[in-house]
Design an enzyme around this catalytic site. Sequence first.
Site, PDB file in Angstrom:
ATOM      1  N   TYR A  29       0.806  -1.222   0.000  1.00 59.48           N
ATOM      2  CA  TYR A  29       0.000   0.000   0.000  1.00 59.48           C
ATOM      3  C   TYR A  29       0.836   1.267   0.000  1.00 59.48           C
ATOM      4  O   TYR A  29       0.305   2.368   0.097  1.00 59.48           O
ATOM      5  CB  TYR A  29      -0.909   0.011   1.238  1.00 59.48           C
ATOM      6  N   GLY A  30       2.149   1.141  -0.089  1.00 53.11           N
ATOM      7  CA  GLY A  30       3.029   2.303  -0.015  1.00 53.11           C
ATOM      8  C   GLY A  30       4.091   2.261  -1.092  1.00 53.11           C
ATOM      9  O   GLY A  30       3.797   2.076  -2.268  1.00 53.11           O
ATOM     10  N   LEU A  32       6.144   0.047  -1.902  1.00 49.73           N
ATOM     11  CA  LEU A  32       6.233  -1.219  -2.635  1.00 49.73           C
ATOM     12  C   LEU A  32       5.206  -1.322  -3.768  1.00 49.73           C
ATOM     13  O   LEU A  32       5.243  -2.274  -4.537  1.00 49.73           O
ATOM     14  CB  LEU A  32       6.095  -2.414  -1.690  1.00 49.73           C
ATOM     15  N   GLU A 100      11.334  -4.209   4.774  1.00 45.51           N
ATOM     16  CA  GLU A 100      10.368  -3.588   5.674  1.00 45.51           C
ATOM     17  C   GLU A 100      10.899  -3.483   7.100  1.00 45.51           C
ATOM     18  O   GLU A 100      10.500  -2.586   7.840  1.00 45.51           O
ATOM     19  CB  GLU A 100       9.057  -4.369   5.664  1.00 45.51           C
TER      20      GLU A 100
END
Length: 173
Positions: A29-30, A32, A100
């Site tokens: 959701y970011g 990536l 992450e």
Amino acid sequence: PTAFFAFLLELKKIITTMLMSPTSSIFVYGTLCSPEVLRVLLGRVPTLLSPAFLTGYQRYPVIGQVFPGMVPSLNPESQTQGVLLLNLSSNELCVLDYFEGDEYTRQCVTVSCQGDMQETQTYVWSNPVSELDLGKAWDYHHFCNQKLKWYIATTVRPCRREMDELGIGKEAE
């Protein structure tokens, strides 16, 4: 010592990957969501299904950073839009886990994508919520237009080089 701790972190991530239900997909959701970021990290761009939606979670900017964190929402109807990455190998999941870091925990979730519900996993912010700017929404298009090249040069490529030095994400010979 640093390499040893990185090795232990990698071992923890591999064991977590093996113990969780097998998956070859992940909801992102970011940063990536960016094919350019994925190409640097994975050496390829996996199949992307978009848009995908995760209900009951909210994405916020991390204070002082260009990336977001996602946390469960107080509003069960809220949705976070992202992308479903498909056909990921276990080594690629380990690469994403390392990238992450400890700020996120990979968790099983169900997302809505192209009219179907998909069991998958995602990265949920695990640091204190006080590190998120709860008054703002994180904007992917702003990130791509204003920060992507800088982010790849200062964060993604150095992380990929570190993983290469540590042997993270390499296929077994």
